[in-house]
Scaffold this motif. Sequence first.
Motif, PDB file in Angstrom:
ATOM      1  N   VAL A  43      59.158  21.022  50.969  1.00 11.31           N
ATOM      2  CA  VAL A  43      59.335  20.446  49.626  1.00 11.31           C
ATOM      3  C   VAL A  43      58.102  19.638  49.227  1.00 11.31           C
ATOM      4  O   VAL A  43      58.183  18.735  48.397  1.00 11.31           O
ATOM      5  N   LYS A  44      56.962  19.976  49.814  1.00 12.51           N
ATOM      6  CA  LYS A  44      55.715  19.288  49.474  1.00 12.51           C
ATOM      7  C   LYS A  44      55.324  19.614  48.033  1.00 12.51           C
ATOM      8  O   LYS A  44      55.867  20.536  47.417  1.00 12.51           O
ATOM      9  N   ASN A  46      55.881  18.099  45.302  1.00 14.34           N
ATOM     10  CA  ASN A  46      57.012  17.961  44.370  1.00 14.34           C
ATOM     11  C   ASN A  46      57.849  19.237  44.353  1.00 14.34           C
ATOM     12  O   ASN A  46      58.254  19.722  43.295  1.00 14.34           O
ATOM     13  N   ALA A  47      58.127  19.766  45.550  1.00 14.96           N
ATOM     14  CA  ALA A  47      58.866  21.025  45.688  1.00 14.96           C
ATOM     15  C   ALA A  47      58.201  22.121  44.868  1.00 14.96           C
ATOM     16  O   ALA A  47      58.819  22.806  44.054  1.00 14.96           O
ATOM     17  N   ALA A  52      61.007  17.468  43.692  1.00 13.73           N
ATOM     18  CA  ALA A  52      61.393  17.317  45.097  1.00 13.73           C
ATOM     19  C   ALA A  52      62.769  16.685  45.250  1.00 13.73           C
ATOM     20  O   ALA A  52      63.537  17.084  46.124  1.00 13.73           O
ATOM     21  N   ALA A  56      65.580  18.855  47.025  1.00 18.09           N
ATOM     22  CA  ALA A  56      65.929  18.435  48.386  1.00 18.09           C
ATOM     23  C   ALA A  56      67.407  18.066  48.488  1.00 18.09           C
ATOM     24  O   ALA A  56      68.068  18.390  49.485  1.00 18.09           O
ATOM     25  N   VAL A  69      56.824  17.772  54.230  1.00 20.06           N
ATOM     26  CA  VAL A  69      56.032  17.300  53.093  1.00 20.06           C
ATOM     27  C   VAL A  69      54.579  17.196  53.528  1.00 20.06           C
ATOM     28  O   VAL A  69      54.261  17.279  54.711  1.00 20.06           O
ATOM     29  N   GLU A  74      54.949  11.469  49.707  1.00 18.19           N
ATOM     30  CA  GLU A  74      55.954  12.495  49.427  1.00 18.19           C
ATOM     31  C   GLU A  74      57.176  12.326  50.322  1.00 18.19           C
ATOM     32  O   GLU A  74      58.315  12.514  49.875  1.00 18.19           O
ATOM     33  N   VAL A  78      61.113  11.833  49.108  1.00 19.75           N
ATOM     34  CA  VAL A  78      62.214  12.702  49.520  1.00 19.75           C
ATOM     35  C   VAL A  78      63.311  11.900  50.207  1.00 19.75           C
ATOM     36  O   VAL A  78      64.505  12.097  49.943  1.00 19.75           O
TER      37      VAL A  78
END
Length: 363
Positions: A43-44, A46-47, A52, A56, A69, A74, A78
């Motif tokens: 989900v790095k 911002n997804a 994110a 998530a 991430v 980040e 999350v």
Amino acid sequence: MSVLATPSVENTRSRLVVDLDAIARNFQTLQKLTPTAETGAVVKANAYGLGAGPVARRLMKEGARTFFVATVEEGVEVREALADPTPDIWVFSGYRAKDRPLYVKHRLGAVLNQPGETAQFRAAPAGPCAVHIDTGMSRLGYGAGDISGLLNALQNLDVSLVMSHLACSEESASTNNLRQLERFTALTNALPETRLSLANTGGVLLGERYQFDVTRPGIGLYGATADLSADNPFEPVVTLEAPILQLREIDAGDTVGYGATYVAHSPRLVATVGAGYADGLPRALSGAGCARIAGLRAPVLGRVSMDLTTLDVTGLEHEISQGAVPEFLGPDLYQAAALDNTLPYETLTGLGARAERIYKGTP
């Protein structure tokens, strides 16, 4: 040339519609493809630009318990979005002692990429750690020549995961994949017994030998693969909706857009929509891509500009009068990436912050 009455537009802002239910189904597909491994979630960024937090949270509801991430910041985002201390969140970019308070407070896992990071972690441990070893990417990770020193450095540390990253997973016939698999297997035989992770989305699709204990899919969750020519087992996740700001009839010989690159060969109905490259539409769609209106193709006319794009909507008057709005990406994500000579990763992460994010399904 004449301007027509345009459907009433309450909101002139573009909207990025993210289908969380589709992401959940893609996660389930990945689980089915890896029956003996845990399916993690990358989900790095911002997804991949889709958000994110909502992504998530939905993935956790679907059973995801391991997230990845790029940076500490980040990871904090999350963890706060999940509001749950139990899932693992691993930070790819490595450990810095100055970030120890964040690792401890938010229960983040450090991925150790080199001796200096491991030394800092030993001096100020921050919980469990992972080790990244390089098997052929030559970016981050311990090299083969560092393994003996790594074994000594890891004594008395809580190593929960050993990982590497495939360089050519999108090319199923590449000999680099088997070479990296063999290196990873040989190197991890010398490391303490722990969980292993090698496969990204492409690695998952290479088969069980590459999946080990934990997989790290990213692009598959978001509806694509890196191989634009292969069958795609994943559902489209994101569409960019652009309101029609003006309709006009043009005559044969009239031009459209910057540079007058489009010249009408016959009378056409043109829609100017409120989205351009500042919203993340690739300029390569100029004169080549399309939007969809009620599922029907509306070719892009002329150049995509910063805030506006013009479409040929000839014959789509009924759909427009019924409130249908132009949609980009979705099932055309691959086409957009191919026209831009890039990959879906870049197309997704390049989606501008200006578009309002709308989520379908429960976050």
